[in-house]
Motif scaffolding. Structure first.
Motif, PDB file in Angstrom:
ATOM      1  N   ALA A   1       0.714  -1.323  -0.004  1.00 38.61           N
ATOM      2  CA  ALA A   1       0.411  -0.362   0.680  1.00 38.61           C
ATOM      3  C   ALA A   1       0.817   1.514  -0.127  1.00 38.61           C
ATOM      4  O   ALA A   1       0.688   2.524  -0.788  1.00 38.61           O
TER       5      ALA A   1
ATOM      6  N   PHE B   1     -11.662   2.081  -5.322  1.00 39.33           N
ATOM      7  CA  PHE B   1     -11.030   1.593  -4.256  1.00 39.33           C
ATOM      8  C   PHE B   1     -11.823   0.052  -3.838  1.00 39.33           C
ATOM      9  O   PHE B   1     -11.311  -1.168  -3.882  1.00 39.33           O
TER      10      PHE B   1
ATOM     11  N   TYR C   1      -1.837  -1.885  -5.045  1.00 40.06           N
ATOM     12  CA  TYR C   1      -3.152  -1.629  -4.474  1.00 40.06           C
ATOM     13  C   TYR C   1      -4.037  -2.166  -4.461  1.00 40.06           C
ATOM     14  O   TYR C   1      -3.881  -2.989  -3.504  1.00 40.06           O
TER      15      TYR C   1
ATOM     16  N   THR D   1      -2.846   4.024   1.508  1.00 40.74           N
ATOM     17  CA  THR D   1      -2.562   3.610  -0.161  1.00 40.74           C
ATOM     18  C   THR D   1      -2.803   5.705  -0.447  1.00 40.74           C
ATOM     19  O   THR D   1      -1.811   6.409  -1.350  1.00 40.74           O
TER      20      THR D   1
END
Length: 287
Positions: A6, A164, A231, A247
């Protein structure tokens, strides 16, 4: 391992955003992305073919959806960077992007150890502190919300937060194929936006030209694709809330690079925010 991946994504995103923003300032957001996104797609495709994996319908669908959200976020984010200043835009976007995955993670029952939770909270506060600006400082007069850097930054952050979350859903053992779908979704959104803009306004602004500017755009695209991959690996190996927050520390890199390149002043509260980010990362690592 989640922490390392991350933070690697944060570093790559931070440098990519700085370079992409520099290109957008000399051209336009869409024209910069027309160089960056295809470059990223090529790099992701090569990495996917080298690492193997078999794509599934569900993983590709989740990936494409993530790409549509991410592509929308990229357009608004690069426009915000073009409005400036970078030291405000990047943190505002990151704070919004981190809050959505944290909320979804908690609703799903993710529970962090006390030390890690404290570190995550420090990181969230740090992102907010780095985003603070003085009233009226370096702010351009906005004729509409499309010209308002912080507003566009917040909108881009919401899109990145959805990116995400959806990318977490895309991992089902298909290797990196969901990233190929995501980058394709990025490209579709950007092409549609550019074609619509060209139809409404024939003069779409200065083009990306010159070896230096093109080189920066290509490097930005490659780094952004690398950050996506890092990620993706991090969120498949760990919790959504933790991977997304770490991240989202990428503004620290963007802010520092903008401080060096553009002499954007780093205020005391932003310096404290960076220190808190370091402390938060340390707690997460220890936990």
């Amino acid at each position: 391992m989640v922490t390392v991946l991350a933070l690697g994504a944060a570093l790559s995103y931070g440098v990519a955003d700085f370079l992409g923003g520099a290109v957008a300032r000399r051209s336009t957001a869409l024209k910069a992305l027309l160089w960056c996104v295809p470059t990223g797609l090529v790099f992701v495709m090569i990495a996917t073919l080298l690492t193997g994996g078999t794509p599934s319908v569900s993983s590709m669908a989740w990936g494409f959806g993530a790409g549509v959200a991410g592509g929308t976020g990229l357009i608004t984010f690069y426009r915000a960077l073009a409005q400036g200043p970078m030291s405000v835009v990047a943190p505002v976007s990151a704070l919004t992007a981190s809050l959505l995955p944290v909320g979804v993670g908690l609703l799903r029952g993710e529970r962090l150890d006390t030390t890690v939770l404290l570190g995550v909270l420090l990181c969230l506060v740090a992102i907010g502190m780095v985003s603070m600006e003085e009233n009226g400082e370096e702010r351009q007069a906005a004729t509409s919300w499309l010209d308002n850097g912080p507003v566009m930054a917040g909108l881009s952050g919401a899109c990145f937060g959805v990116f995400f979350i959806l990318l977490k859903e895309a991992g089902d053992g298909s290797g990196l194929w969901p990233l190929v779908a995501a980058r394709t979704g990025n490209l579709v959104v950007i092409l549609v936006a550019f074609l619509l803009l060209a139809r409404l306004r024939p003069d779409t602004g200065p083009k990306v030209s010159g070896r230096l500017l093109i080189g920066l755009a290509l490097l930005s695209g490659a780094l952004d694709a690398g950050a996506n991959a890092l990620y993706f690996l991090a969120v498949q190996d760990g919790m959504l809330s933790l991977a997304a927050v770490l991240t989202s520390l990428y503004p620290a890199v963007t802010v520092l690079m903008a401080r060096i390149a553009y002499s954007e002043r780093l205020r005391a509260v932003q310096q404290i925010g960076l220190a808190m980010a370091a402390a938060g990362v340390a707690l997460v690592t220890v936990g």
